[in-house]
Enzyme design. Structure first.
Site, PDB file in Angstrom:
ATOM      1  N   HIS A   1       5.795 -12.103   5.501  1.00 42.68           N
ATOM      2  CA  HIS A   1       5.675 -11.541   4.156  1.00 42.68           C
ATOM      3  C   HIS A   1       7.065 -11.299   3.617  1.00 42.68           C
ATOM      4  O   HIS A   1       7.941 -10.827   4.332  1.00 42.68           O
ATOM      5  CB  HIS A   1       4.846 -10.255   4.149  1.00 42.68           C
TER       6      HIS A   1
ATOM      7  N   ILE B   1       0.827  -1.212   0.000  1.00 44.17           N
ATOM      8  CA  ILE B   1       0.000   0.000   0.000  1.00 44.17           C
ATOM      9  C   ILE B   1       0.864   1.265   0.000  1.00 44.17           C
ATOM     10  O   ILE B   1       0.390   2.339  -0.398  1.00 44.17           O
ATOM     11  CB  ILE B   1      -0.955  -0.020   1.220  1.00 44.17           C
TER      12      ILE B   1
HETATM   13  P1  5GP Z   1       7.038  -4.838   7.439  1.00 39.95           P
HETATM   14  O1  5GP Z   1       7.443  -3.459   7.896  1.00 39.95           O
HETATM   15  O2  5GP Z   1       6.256  -5.581   8.489  1.00 39.95           O
HETATM   16  O3  5GP Z   1       8.170  -5.638   6.866  1.00 39.95           O
HETATM   17  O4  5GP Z   1       6.097  -4.583   6.184  1.00 39.95           O
HETATM   18  C1  5GP Z   1       4.731  -4.390   6.257  1.00 39.95           C
HETATM   19  C2  5GP Z   1       4.332  -3.788   4.942  1.00 39.95           C
HETATM   20  O5  5GP Z   1       2.908  -3.890   4.834  1.00 39.95           O
HETATM   21  C3  5GP Z   1       4.688  -2.308   4.776  1.00 39.95           C
HETATM   22  O6  5GP Z   1       5.549  -2.155   3.651  1.00 39.95           O
HETATM   23  C4  5GP Z   1       3.344  -1.625   4.606  1.00 39.95           C
HETATM   24  O7  5GP Z   1       3.377  -0.563   3.675  1.00 39.95           O
HETATM   25  C5  5GP Z   1       2.449  -2.752   4.140  1.00 39.95           C
HETATM   26  N1  5GP Z   1       1.058  -2.599   4.492  1.00 39.95           N
HETATM   27  C6  5GP Z   1       0.552  -2.192   5.697  1.00 39.95           C
HETATM   28  N2  5GP Z   1      -0.776  -2.172   5.668  1.00 39.95           N
HETATM   29  C7  5GP Z   1      -1.146  -2.581   4.423  1.00 39.95           C
HETATM   30  C8  5GP Z   1      -2.422  -2.769   3.793  1.00 39.95           C
HETATM   31  O8  5GP Z   1      -3.491  -2.568   4.370  1.00 39.95           O
HETATM   32  N3  5GP Z   1      -2.403  -3.203   2.498  1.00 39.95           N
HETATM   33  C9  5GP Z   1      -1.244  -3.433   1.820  1.00 39.95           C
HETATM   34  N4  5GP Z   1      -1.350  -3.853   0.548  1.00 39.95           N
HETATM   35  N5  5GP Z   1      -0.030  -3.278   2.392  1.00 39.95           N
HETATM   36  C10 5GP Z   1       0.016  -2.845   3.670  1.00 39.95           C
END
Ligand code: 5GP
Ligand code: ZN
Length: 111
Positions: free
Chosen positions: A98, A30
């Protein structure tokens, strides 16, 4: 359990899905940090890479394989980065495994 990515997998939260396999889903981040920024998740909930490897190492392989297929379909011929933030020091914000697929420009060094 209140998990955002479980809700994306189930369709309860909308996402721009770019690829699916029997056990994985890939959707656009997102808040993209590169021209291509896709997240690949297992359908089954695992908090992070370490949990997934411990419970089902073959699933981690499927997630990584799906990420490589996404990179190919996004035509990231110049290279790309596969990244799985794991735990708080890495800044993991969503606690459902992820793998980020990042590419489409020179990404620079990590760290
Ligand atoms: P992390 O920081 O945990 O490695 O990555 C989480 C990712 O999820 C971030 O890059 C963030 O932008 C993405 N993200 C958070 N909320 C959402 C959402 O509601 N939809 C999508 N498609 N991505 C999201
Ligand atoms: Zn989940």
């Amino acid at each position: 359990m209140d998990c955002l990515f479980c809700k994306i997998v189930s369709g309860d939260v909308p996402a721009d899905v770019v690829a699916e396999t029997e056990r994985t889903v890939a959707f656009r981040d997102i808040a993209p940090q590169a021209p291509t920024h896709v997240l690949v998740v297992p359908r089954e909930h695992h908090a992070d890479a370490a949990s997934c490897i411990a419970a089902d190492p073959g699933l981690m392989v499927e997630v990584m394989a799906a990420a490589v297929v996404v990179a190919r379909s996004e035509r990231l011929d110049g290279g790309y980065r596969l990244l799985a933030n794991t735990g708080s020091d890495a800044g993991q914000t969503v606690h459902h495994l992820h793998v980020h697929v990042l590419g489409g420009r020179a990404l620079g060094a990590l760290g």
